[in-house]
Design an enzyme around this catalytic site. Sequence first.
Site, short mmCIF file in Angstrom:
data_model
loop_
_atom_site.label_atom_id
_atom_site.label_comp_id
_atom_site.label_asym_id
_atom_site.label_seq_id
_atom_site.Cartn_x
_atom_site.Cartn_y
_atom_site.Cartn_z
N ARG A 43 17.36 43.90 17.35
CA ARG A 43 17.63 44.44 18.69
C ARG A 43 19.03 44.04 19.11
O ARG A 43 19.25 43.16 19.95
CB ARG A 43 16.57 43.96 19.66
CG ARG A 43 15.23 44.65 19.38
CD ARG A 43 14.31 44.67 20.56
NE ARG A 43 13.34 45.75 20.46
CZ ARG A 43 12.38 45.96 21.33
NH1 ARG A 43 12.26 45.18 22.37
NH2 ARG A 43 11.55 46.97 21.16
N GLN A 60 20.78 50.20 18.23
CA GLN A 60 19.94 50.85 19.23
C GLN A 60 19.48 52.23 18.79
O GLN A 60 18.33 52.61 19.05
CB GLN A 60 20.70 50.96 20.56
CG GLN A 60 20.77 49.65 21.32
CD GLN A 60 21.47 49.80 22.66
OE1 GLN A 60 22.18 50.77 22.89
NE2 GLN A 60 21.27 48.84 23.54
N ASP A 117 16.36 51.97 16.59
CA ASP A 117 15.25 51.16 17.10
C ASP A 117 13.99 52.01 17.31
O ASP A 117 13.74 52.53 18.40
CB ASP A 117 15.67 50.48 18.39
CG ASP A 117 14.65 49.49 18.92
OD1 ASP A 117 13.55 49.40 18.33
OD2 ASP A 117 14.94 48.82 19.92
N SER A 141 11.37 50.93 20.07
CA SER A 141 11.70 51.37 21.42
C SER A 141 11.42 52.86 21.59
O SER A 141 10.88 53.29 22.63
CB SER A 141 13.17 51.07 21.74
OG SER A 141 13.38 49.67 21.85
N TYR A 143 11.60 39.57 23.31
CA TYR A 143 10.16 39.65 23.44
C TYR A 143 9.64 38.44 24.20
O TYR A 143 10.28 37.38 24.24
CB TYR A 143 9.50 39.67 22.05
CG TYR A 143 9.76 40.91 21.24
CD1 TYR A 143 9.08 42.09 21.50
CD2 TYR A 143 10.68 40.89 20.21
CE1 TYR A 143 9.32 43.23 20.75
CE2 TYR A 143 10.93 42.03 19.44
CZ TYR A 143 10.24 43.19 19.72
OH TYR A 143 10.48 44.31 18.98
#
Length: 378
Positions: free
Chosen positions: A122, A127, A130, A133, A227
Amino acid sequence: MIVGVPMELSAEEARVALTPDSCKALIDKGFKIIVQSGAGVRAGFFDPLYESVGAQVVPDAKSVFDGADLVAKVLPPTPAEVKGLKPGSMVLSFLYAGSNKETVQALASGKVTCFAMELIPRITRAQSMDALSSMSTIAGYKAVLKAADALPKFFPMFMTAAGTLPPAKAIVLGAGVAGLQAIATCKRLGAIVEAFDVRPAVKEQVESLGARFVSMPEVTAEGEGGYAKELSQDQHAKELEVIGQRLAKNDICITTALIPGRAAPVLITKDMLKNMAHGSVIVDLAAVAGGNCEATVPGKTVVVDGVTIMGPLDLLSEMAPDASKMYGRNILEFLVNLAPGGELNLNMEDEIISGTIAIHDGAITHESVKKAVGEVAA
């Protein structure tokens, strides 16, 4: 590099790893694509669409495995699929090692290199890759629609000749990507929303969406990668007390709390359900890891003490076309980084590659995967 896309074997899985658009983008960048006939049908992508962008459509999975340098999938390969892979080939998919120990061992024994999509670091540069996500965005959105359908009340406030009906009240447990999307969707539908999280850092994001932030000021539980980390026994008892108080004041609860590599934490006990209003709805997005609600039955909808509890496992497949587009884009971006110009460059100094590779050259290489399958880290 030749990338192969087989059909997903699970009857519940409708997504496909690469769409025609993502195939075209890869082909334009020097890759060759082999797709099993029918692989994209359940997501609405038929064979002629793949052929029209230059992908080769082959009759069966064996043809994909025999011809591909790297096999791109959504779900982890089954042990039977692993046996069909060429030694030295690669797999790119979700792995979920803790639930697929036989697959992990089969991949290592078969000397297949495996990149696990849930391990994508992350970081800003990753991004666009990912997938967690991407898929969480869909899950958070769809969960609220499920709740709205099951709730025997309007979401927004209604002013009618027969009187004013107040808006529904919703609480979201966990303000990660899925939780934030759930908050936004609840707000769009007109509900009053609050969100609970043990990470104070998400307060600003929650409030920016128009929701009230509920927290435990004395507890900070920020783990690696943003997280939430597991709480102590005393902290968890306090957490349950706070959640129990808020549940009694809400009509809908969306739960999203997951700890990577661990069973989902229980945030809603059966006793809490007794204090919820009759007709309330819980949608448990952590059902895949056992559930955040003690009464959740993964894959089922149950009613306990008048509360409807949904434990969906196929939300992403219910939105297979868009889910496949998003996942295919994640795969595309990862492959372009792994093989610039279509030529493999296994650069272990690249933190995206080294952070995502789970199995290589007959060995489990990622510490979290070693822990998940019970192997002692070297």
